[in-house]
Design a protein around this motif. Sequence first.
Motif, PDB file in Angstrom:
ATOM      1  N   TYR A  73       0.830  -1.215   0.000  1.00  0.00           N
ATOM      2  CA  TYR A  73       0.000   0.000   0.000  1.00  0.00           C
ATOM      3  C   TYR A  73       0.857   1.255   0.000  1.00  0.00           C
ATOM      4  O   TYR A  73       2.010   1.245   0.417  1.00  0.00           O
ATOM      5  N   ASP A  74       0.195   2.334  -0.412  1.00  0.00           N
ATOM      6  CA  ASP A  74       0.789   3.663  -0.316  1.00  0.00           C
ATOM      7  C   ASP A  74       0.403   4.178   1.085  1.00  0.00           C
ATOM      8  O   ASP A  74      -0.724   4.599   1.315  1.00  0.00           O
ATOM      9  N   VAL A  75       1.353   4.078   2.030  1.00  0.00           N
ATOM     10  CA  VAL A  75       1.030   4.290   3.453  1.00  0.00           C
ATOM     11  C   VAL A  75       1.309   5.723   3.910  1.00  0.00           C
ATOM     12  O   VAL A  75       2.368   6.286   3.629  1.00  0.00           O
ATOM     13  N   THR A  76       0.343   6.275   4.645  1.00  0.00           N
ATOM     14  CA  THR A  76       0.530   7.549   5.355  1.00  0.00           C
ATOM     15  C   THR A  76       0.302   7.280   6.832  1.00  0.00           C
ATOM     16  O   THR A  76      -0.698   6.649   7.204  1.00  0.00           O
ATOM     17  N   GLY A  77       1.205   7.735   7.679  1.00  0.00           N
ATOM     18  CA  GLY A  77       1.034   7.561   9.125  1.00  0.00           C
ATOM     19  C   GLY A  77       0.105   8.624   9.688  1.00  0.00           C
ATOM     20  O   GLY A  77       0.070   9.754   9.194  1.00  0.00           O
ATOM     21  N   PHE A  78      -0.649   8.246  10.706  1.00  0.00           N
ATOM     22  CA  PHE A  78      -1.595   9.192  11.336  1.00  0.00           C
ATOM     23  C   PHE A  78      -1.491   9.014  12.846  1.00  0.00           C
ATOM     24  O   PHE A  78      -1.931   8.001  13.399  1.00  0.00           O
ATOM     25  N   PHE A  79      -0.889   9.995  13.504  1.00  0.00           N
ATOM     26  CA  PHE A  79      -0.683   9.910  14.951  1.00  0.00           C
ATOM     27  C   PHE A  79      -1.856  10.583  15.654  1.00  0.00           C
ATOM     28  O   PHE A  79      -2.009  11.806  15.613  1.00  0.00           O
ATOM     29  N   SER A  80      -2.708   9.787  16.267  1.00  0.00           N
ATOM     30  CA  SER A  80      -3.887  10.318  16.971  1.00  0.00           C
ATOM     31  C   SER A  80      -4.006   9.548  18.276  1.00  0.00           C
ATOM     32  O   SER A  80      -4.520   8.427  18.309  1.00  0.00           O
ATOM     33  N   ASN A  81      -3.499  10.132  19.342  1.00  0.00           N
ATOM     34  CA  ASN A  81      -3.383   9.392  20.601  1.00  0.00           C
ATOM     35  C   ASN A  81      -3.649  10.288  21.810  1.00  0.00           C
ATOM     36  O   ASN A  81      -2.751  10.505  22.643  1.00  0.00           O
ATOM     37  N   SER A  82      -4.870  10.779  21.894  1.00  0.00           N
ATOM     38  CA  SER A  82      -5.230  11.648  23.018  1.00  0.00           C
ATOM     39  C   SER A  82      -5.334  10.881  24.328  1.00  0.00           C
ATOM     40  O   SER A  82      -5.523  11.494  25.386  1.00  0.00           O
ATOM     41  N   ASN A  83      -5.222   9.584  24.260  1.00  0.00           N
ATOM     42  CA  ASN A  83      -5.219   8.737  25.459  1.00  0.00           C
ATOM     43  C   ASN A  83      -3.937   8.895  26.285  1.00  0.00           C
ATOM     44  O   ASN A  83      -3.927   8.611  27.469  1.00  0.00           O
ATOM     45  N   TRP A 131       4.372  13.831  23.974  1.00  0.00           N
ATOM     46  CA  TRP A 131       5.318  14.472  23.049  1.00  0.00           C
ATOM     47  C   TRP A 131       6.521  13.559  22.785  1.00  0.00           C
ATOM     48  O   TRP A 131       7.054  13.534  21.675  1.00  0.00           O
ATOM     49  N   ARG A 132       6.906  12.813  23.792  1.00  0.00           N
ATOM     50  CA  ARG A 132       8.037  11.899  23.612  1.00  0.00           C
ATOM     51  C   ARG A 132       7.681  10.791  22.609  1.00  0.00           C
ATOM     52  O   ARG A 132       8.449  10.476  21.708  1.00  0.00           O
ATOM     53  N   ARG A 133       6.483  10.212  22.781  1.00  0.00           N
ATOM     54  CA  ARG A 133       6.070   9.137  21.856  1.00  0.00           C
ATOM     55  C   ARG A 133       5.874   9.686  20.441  1.00  0.00           C
ATOM     56  O   ARG A 133       6.212   9.032  19.459  1.00  0.00           O
ATOM     57  N   LEU A 134       5.314  10.894  20.368  1.00  0.00           N
ATOM     58  CA  LEU A 134       5.112  11.502  19.050  1.00  0.00           C
ATOM     59  C   LEU A 134       6.457  11.702  18.349  1.00  0.00           C
ATOM     60  O   LEU A 134       6.603  11.368  17.159  1.00  0.00           O
ATOM     61  N   ALA A 135       7.440  12.237  19.067  1.00  0.00           N
ATOM     62  CA  ALA A 135       8.749  12.509  18.452  1.00  0.00           C
ATOM     63  C   ALA A 135       9.367  11.221  17.901  1.00  0.00           C
ATOM     64  O   ALA A 135       9.928  11.209  16.798  1.00  0.00           O
ATOM     65  N   GLU A 136       9.232  10.139  18.643  1.00  0.00           N
ATOM     66  CA  GLU A 136       9.821   8.876  18.197  1.00  0.00           C
ATOM     67  C   GLU A 136       9.070   8.312  16.979  1.00  0.00           C
ATOM     68  O   GLU A 136       9.689   7.794  16.043  1.00  0.00           O
ATOM     69  N   ALA A 137       7.761   8.405  16.995  1.00  0.00           N
ATOM     70  CA  ALA A 137       6.965   7.905  15.857  1.00  0.00           C
ATOM     71  C   ALA A 137       7.277   8.718  14.601  1.00  0.00           C
ATOM     72  O   ALA A 137       7.412   8.172  13.494  1.00  0.00           O
ATOM     73  N   GLU A 138       7.416  10.024  14.787  1.00  0.00           N
ATOM     74  CA  GLU A 138       7.704  10.913  13.654  1.00  0.00           C
ATOM     75  C   GLU A 138       9.105  10.622  13.103  1.00  0.00           C
ATOM     76  O   GLU A 138       9.306  10.599  11.885  1.00  0.00           O
ATOM     77  N   ARG A 139      10.035  10.389  14.002  1.00  0.00           N
ATOM     78  CA  ARG A 139      11.421  10.089  13.575  1.00  0.00           C
ATOM     79  C   ARG A 139      11.443   8.811  12.725  1.00  0.00           C
ATOM     80  O   ARG A 139      12.081   8.769  11.671  1.00  0.00           O
ATOM     81  N   PHE A 140      10.706   7.799  13.149  1.00  0.00           N
ATOM     82  CA  PHE A 140      10.726   6.551  12.387  1.00  0.00           C
ATOM     83  C   PHE A 140      10.029   6.724  11.029  1.00  0.00           C
ATOM     84  O   PHE A 140      10.505   6.200  10.011  1.00  0.00           O
ATOM     85  N   ALA A 141       8.931   7.477  11.005  1.00  0.00           N
ATOM     86  CA  ALA A 141       8.228   7.710   9.728  1.00  0.00           C
ATOM     87  C   ALA A 141       9.162   8.411   8.737  1.00  0.00           C
ATOM     88  O   ALA A 141       9.166   8.110   7.543  1.00  0.00           O
ATOM     89  N   LYS A 142       9.965   9.330   9.254  1.00  0.00           N
ATOM     90  CA  LYS A 142      10.942  10.024   8.404  1.00  0.00           C
ATOM     91  C   LYS A 142      11.965   9.035   7.862  1.00  0.00           C
ATOM     92  O   LYS A 142      12.324   9.069   6.690  1.00  0.00           O
ATOM     93  N   GLU A 143      12.434   8.137   8.721  1.00  0.00           N
ATOM     94  CA  GLU A 143      13.395   7.116   8.289  1.00  0.00           C
ATOM     95  C   GLU A 143      12.805   6.276   7.156  1.00  0.00           C
ATOM     96  O   GLU A 143      13.506   5.863   6.241  1.00  0.00           O
ATOM     97  N   MET A 144      11.520   5.995   7.243  1.00  0.00           N
ATOM     98  CA  MET A 144      10.851   5.155   6.248  1.00  0.00           C
ATOM     99  C   MET A 144      10.352   5.972   5.051  1.00  0.00           C
ATOM    100  O   MET A 144       9.758   5.433   4.120  1.00  0.00           O
ATOM    101  N   ALA A 145      10.535   7.294   5.134  1.00  0.00           N
ATOM    102  CA  ALA A 145      10.114   8.219   4.060  1.00  0.00           C
ATOM    103  C   ALA A 145       8.628   8.101   3.734  1.00  0.00           C
ATOM    104  O   ALA A 145       8.248   8.064   2.562  1.00  0.00           O
ATOM    105  N   ILE A 146       7.799   8.015   4.772  1.00  0.00           N
ATOM    106  CA  ILE A 146       6.346   8.033   4.515  1.00  0.00           C
ATOM    107  C   ILE A 146       5.761   9.341   5.071  1.00  0.00           C
ATOM    108  O   ILE A 146       6.267   9.880   6.061  1.00  0.00           O
ATOM    109  N   PRO A 147       4.688   9.859   4.459  1.00  0.00           N
ATOM    110  CA  PRO A 147       4.050  11.055   5.010  1.00  0.00           C
ATOM    111  C   PRO A 147       3.495  10.749   6.404  1.00  0.00           C
ATOM    112  O   PRO A 147       3.110   9.608   6.687  1.00  0.00           O
ATOM    113  N   PHE A 148       3.463  11.763   7.251  1.00  0.00           N
ATOM    114  CA  PHE A 148       3.079  11.542   8.646  1.00  0.00           C
ATOM    115  C   PHE A 148       2.210  12.718   9.091  1.00  0.00           C
ATOM    116  O   PHE A 148       2.643  13.863   9.062  1.00  0.00           O
ATOM    117  N   VAL A 149       0.986  12.403   9.490  1.00  0.00           N
ATOM    118  CA  VAL A 149       0.018  13.434   9.893  1.00  0.00           C
ATOM    119  C   VAL A 149      -0.164  13.355  11.404  1.00  0.00           C
ATOM    120  O   VAL A 149      -0.257  12.262  11.962  1.00  0.00           O
TER     121      VAL A 149
END
Length: 187
Positions: free
Chosen positions: A37-47, A55-73
């Motif tokens: 698939y053409d994958v886009t990440g979507f970080f939605s975790n108000s829990n 913010w710590r979990r978001l930064a790590e998820a965003e860093r990995f998405a960048k490594e994988m070169a996928i868009p990240f919302v």
Amino acid sequence: MDEPEPSAEQQIKQRLLLHVCCGPCSTASIERLREKYDVTGFFSNSNIAPEPEYWRRLAEAERFAKEMAIPFVVDAYSHEDWLECIKGYEGEPEGGARCERCFAFSLSHAAAYAREHGFDFYTTTLSISPHKDSTTIFRVGREMGPFLDVDLKKQDGFRRSLELSREYDLYRQDYCGCEFSLAESRQ
Ligand code: SF4
């Protein structure tokens, strides 16, 4: 002259919005899903609580998405709304009714985004965790929108996520996400 057959790269992949619960769970999920698939990440975790942990979990998820070169919302963080959603279920054990409402909260945001932005499907990294019941996740996911039932813990998904998390030196939290799971983990 006949038109040449399109190569695999030229074939258009279906667009998949992947709800990402955290960096470690996203690793093997992205690796597996982007093959098809053409994958886009979507970080939605108000829990997630307390907020610095979010913010710590978001930064790590965003860093990995960048490594994988996928868009990240990144969706808005609204822990107050999440608390309202699980009101009355605070004392439930992990894996119970509070978690089902928690899944519904995040997946409803992912489903709405997928619909509004023309994705073919959406799914979630939540199913990679051996602590989470995929049947419940799939049922809730389908209720919210065009959900792709893919059990990411299968095909050794969880083990691969541990391997990739080590390889990319990702922060791995030791509790699920909310303040109630944090308290449970410290008992
Ligand atoms: S334990 Fe995890 S899945 Fe359950 S309500 Fe808390 S954050 Fe959500």
